[in-house]
Design an enzyme around this catalytic site. Structure first.
Site, PDB file in Angstrom:
ATOM      1  N   LYS A  34       0.907  -0.971  -0.400  1.00 54.17           N
ATOM      2  CA  LYS A  34       0.192   0.246  -0.229  1.00 54.17           C
ATOM      3  C   LYS A  34       0.753   1.185  -0.241  1.00 54.17           C
ATOM      4  CE  LYS A  34      -3.643  -2.709   1.908  1.00 54.17           C
ATOM      5  NZ  LYS A  34      -4.250  -3.195   3.514  1.00 54.17           N
ATOM      6  N   ASP A  40     -11.811   2.052   3.457  1.00 48.48           N
ATOM      7  CA  ASP A  40     -11.402   0.072   3.775  1.00 48.48           C
ATOM      8  C   ASP A  40     -13.259   0.229   3.933  1.00 48.48           C
ATOM      9  OD1 ASP A  40      -9.765  -1.168   3.446  1.00 48.48           O
ATOM     10  OD2 ASP A  40      -9.641  -1.633   5.850  1.00 48.48           O
ATOM     11  N   GLN A  60      -5.140  -2.239   9.722  1.00 43.90           N
ATOM     12  CA  GLN A  60      -4.720  -3.774   9.182  1.00 43.90           C
ATOM     13  C   GLN A  60      -5.491  -4.247   9.990  1.00 43.90           C
ATOM     14  OE1 GLN A  60      -4.039  -4.005   5.452  1.00 43.90           O
ATOM     15  NE2 GLN A  60      -3.792  -5.243   5.867  1.00 43.90           N
TER      16      GLN A  60
END
Ligand code: NDP
Length: 293
Positions: free
Chosen positions: A52, A119, A96
């Site tokens: 990322k 997300d 994460q």
């Protein structure tokens, strides 16, 4: 041989568009910023987080990676989330997953400002997506939708069968494809591990989207002639013939299915590259919205 739907090709066209949007933002004094918080040292998560950050740099975006130790207390992680919620240079961020035991994922996700929740895991954003007024679209299902749209595959009025009902892939995928509008307008059926006679339902699919986590589960007998198959599954299996001793395979028996269908996404090279691509797209959107607020 059927058409191959390749996430690499599709993501490249999206990245080209994103670069223009990023330049436009920069010319107005805003550099889109993405932060990723990694707690602990899960090797797979470390790889994703690195990817990322690298993609942000390639696109000329501002990228921050925050690494916290495995034994981080939930309250300290929540403090970091609060700092990022208030950081003007960060337009989107994610924590994460999975998180170490002792930290409640839901509590952490609920603490993220929905406007920065790139997300699309926050319940407010899941709800907005469901009612057809999305703030963001969840990255993997959005990636699958873009693969269909950009491959010229009509979804309107088509019967889509989604195999899997996870909160990350199956459920939002189904919700997105039943929305009104281009790239959706589909008749959607969702099947899962409690479904009776699953092959009789998957065989009805004009478009079969598979997200199970079961290597090579979907065989040719489970697929209609000429269907489109998108394989989200990513499974590492033993492969003594490879140097690594293992390889990635999807949930679909690619070799068995490929000649029966009109289009199929392979694993690797199919959906894989799309998730990060759509995360970047969400971050650019978040920056655009922040500028216009
Ligand atoms: P989950 O394990 O959370 O969900 C799997 C789903 O498949 C569940 O709904 C489960 O049903 C269903 N399922 C499992 N076994 C069967 C069966 N025998 N028959 C019917 N349904 C079954 O997985 P995810 O949704 O998170 O991920 C699915 C796959 O996609 C994984 O391989 C994952 O690695 C991959 N993935 C790939 C991404 C990418 O390429 N960028 C991103 C995200 C995921 P039930 O609910 O009843 O248990």
């Amino acid at each position: 041989m059927s058409e191959l739907i390749l996430g690499k090709t599709v993501s490249e066209s999206i990245y080209a568009e994103l670069k223009e949007r990023i330049e436009a933002l920069k010319s107005k004094g805003t550099t889109p910023g993405l932060a990723v918080v990694l707690v602990g040292n899960d090797p797979a998560s470390e790889v994703y987080v690195r990817m990322k950050g690298k993609k942000c740099e390639e696109l000329g975006m501002h990228s921050v990676t925050i690494t916290l130790p495995e034994d981080t207390a939930e309250k300290d992680l929540l403090k970091k989330v609060s700092e990022l919620n208030n950081d003007k240079n960060i337009h989107g961020f994610l924590v994460q997953l999975p998180l170490p035991s002792g930290i409640d994922e839901k509590t952490v996700i609920n603490a993220i400002d929905p406007k920065k929740d790139v997300d699309c895991f926050h319940p407010v954003n899941v709800g907005k997506m469901l009612i057809g007024e999305p703030e963001f679209l969840p990255a993997t299902p959005a990636g699958v939708q873009q693969m269909l749209i950009r491959s010229g595959i009509e979804t309107k009025g088509k019967h889509i069968v989604v195999v899997g009902r996870s909160n990350i892939v199956g459920k939002p995928m189904a919700a997105m494809m039943m929305q009104k509008g281009d790239g959706a307008d589909s008749t959607v059926t969702v099947v899962h591990s409690r479904t009776k006679d699953l092959p009789s339902i998957t065989r009805l699919a004009d478009i079969l989207i598979v997200a199970m986590g079961k290597p090579n589960f979907v065989t040719a007998e489970m697929v209609k002639d000429g269907a489109v198959v998108i394989d989200v599954g990513t499974n590492r299996v033993d492969d003594p013939s490879s140097a690594k001793g293992s390889k990635l395979v999807g949930d679909v028996d690619f070799e068995g299915v490929k000649d029966k269908v009109s289009a199929i996404s392979p694993v690797p090279g199919g959906v894989g590259p799309m998730t990060i691509c759509m995360l970047m797209a969400n971050t650019v959107s978040a920056a655009e919205k922040a500028v216009s607020r």
